[in-house]
Design a protein around this motif. Sequence first.
Motif, PDB file in Angstrom:
ATOM      1  N   ARG A 216      95.703  39.248  -0.579  1.00  0.00           N
ATOM      2  CA  ARG A 216      95.106  37.928  -0.298  1.00  0.00           C
ATOM      3  C   ARG A 216      93.600  38.131  -0.258  1.00  0.00           C
ATOM      4  O   ARG A 216      93.134  39.277  -0.148  1.00  0.00           O
ATOM      5  N   PRO A 217      92.819  37.047  -0.337  1.00  0.00           N
ATOM      6  CA  PRO A 217      91.370  37.249  -0.274  1.00  0.00           C
ATOM      7  C   PRO A 217      90.996  37.926   1.044  1.00  0.00           C
ATOM      8  O   PRO A 217      91.529  37.579   2.093  1.00  0.00           O
ATOM      9  N   ILE A 218      90.127  38.910   0.954  1.00  0.00           N
ATOM     10  CA  ILE A 218      89.685  39.634   2.152  1.00  0.00           C
ATOM     11  C   ILE A 218      88.214  39.296   2.400  1.00  0.00           C
ATOM     12  O   ILE A 218      87.393  39.367   1.475  1.00  0.00           O
ATOM     13  N   VAL A 219      87.914  38.886   3.629  1.00  0.00           N
ATOM     14  CA  VAL A 219      86.532  38.543   3.979  1.00  0.00           C
ATOM     15  C   VAL A 219      85.962  39.662   4.851  1.00  0.00           C
ATOM     16  O   VAL A 219      86.621  40.105   5.798  1.00  0.00           O
ATOM     17  N   GLU A 220      84.780  40.121   4.477  1.00  0.00           N
ATOM     18  CA  GLU A 220      84.123  41.195   5.238  1.00  0.00           C
ATOM     19  C   GLU A 220      82.720  40.725   5.621  1.00  0.00           C
ATOM     20  O   GLU A 220      82.133  39.881   4.944  1.00  0.00           O
TER      21      GLU A 220
ATOM     22  N   ILE B 181      81.140  38.720   2.553  1.00  0.00           N
ATOM     23  CA  ILE B 181      81.702  39.174   1.276  1.00  0.00           C
ATOM     24  C   ILE B 181      83.154  38.728   1.181  1.00  0.00           C
ATOM     25  O   ILE B 181      83.913  38.877   2.148  1.00  0.00           O
ATOM     26  N   VAL B 182      83.512  38.136   0.060  1.00  0.00           N
ATOM     27  CA  VAL B 182      84.908  37.751  -0.177  1.00  0.00           C
ATOM     28  C   VAL B 182      85.390  38.537  -1.384  1.00  0.00           C
ATOM     29  O   VAL B 182      84.696  38.604  -2.407  1.00  0.00           O
ATOM     30  N   ARG B 183      86.572  39.124  -1.248  1.00  0.00           N
ATOM     31  CA  ARG B 183      87.111  39.963  -2.324  1.00  0.00           C
ATOM     32  C   ARG B 183      88.491  39.475  -2.735  1.00  0.00           C
ATOM     33  O   ARG B 183      89.345  39.238  -1.879  1.00  0.00           O
ATOM     34  N   ASN B 184      88.692  39.361  -4.040  1.00  0.00           N
ATOM     35  CA  ASN B 184      90.010  39.020  -4.587  1.00  0.00           C
ATOM     36  C   ASN B 184      90.665  40.237  -5.243  1.00  0.00           C
ATOM     37  O   ASN B 184      91.888  40.327  -5.293  1.00  0.00           O
ATOM     38  N   TYR B 185      89.845  41.110  -5.784  1.00  0.00           N
ATOM     39  CA  TYR B 185      90.301  42.345  -6.430  1.00  0.00           C
ATOM     40  C   TYR B 185      89.484  43.491  -5.838  1.00  0.00           C
ATOM     41  O   TYR B 185      88.326  43.283  -5.454  1.00  0.00           O
TER      42      TYR B 185
END
Length: 253
Positions: free
Chosen positions: A115-119, A92-96
């Motif tokens: 910053r983009p967060i990868v989970e 999962i990549v999150r920008n907001y």
Amino acid sequence: MARRKKIYEGKAKILYEGPEPGTIVQYFKDDATAFNAEKMEVIDGKGVLNNLLSEYFMNGLNTIGVPTHFIRRLNMREQLVKSCEIIPLEVIVRNYAAGSLSKRLGIEEGQQLPRPIVEYCYKDDSLGDPLVSEEHIAAFGWASQQDMDDILSLALRVNDFMSGIMLAVGIRLVDFKIEIGRIFDGDFQRLVIADEISPDSCRLWDIETNRKLDKDVFRRDLGNLTDAYAEVATRLGVMPKNSPQLIKPTLIN
Ligand code: UDP
């Protein structure tokens, strides 16, 4: 009589044996599910739109050198893809902030992340796809350190590509999920983007109004899901001209 051998049926797609070794046919169903399949509905046209949209994104990624499993679209509901071994992780990549991140950390939906967060979530429906750390991934051998380095780089490239295309049509890419497959070539393995990239697996908000154009429309009962996906397809120029006939469900086998 069955046209081809079914390999697997998931919540939104059916996989059939492909015409050549190493290929698979992905059939996009109209079924929508949410909350680990607690909520289910058949939504006319969803499968056709996801097939077209996923083709568009995967083709674009292939063109810029991000490898995917996608070979070509066969018809309105099916695409030919390379057979691969799916790594049991949802990337999962999150920008907001939105969805489970907002709930987990108490961050208001829509807040831009620093910053983009990868989970990573472990793909197991019976466990509800739990969030896992790289420690779990390494300890349980789901992916090697080299795989994880490659997966992070692929995920961020997909994020840049998808954010750009969406921004160009007035849509904010809030977050998305991808799946990664391994393709074996003799002693070598290659990682590719697999499964699908569609409004089922992304959060897409209109930049001006924040109107949701993704599966949250279904999850949160915000209106007609096909209309939302058709809006994305129309803005990207992939909406079929004679759409009412084409998005009707067809019986395949
Ligand atoms: N997502 C998905 N499949 C899943 C879980 C999440 O495609 O099984 C996508 C979802 O559409 C969103 C992103 O991954 O774009 C992040 O989802 P989140 O963790 O916020 O979970 P949710 O709120 O959907 O439960």
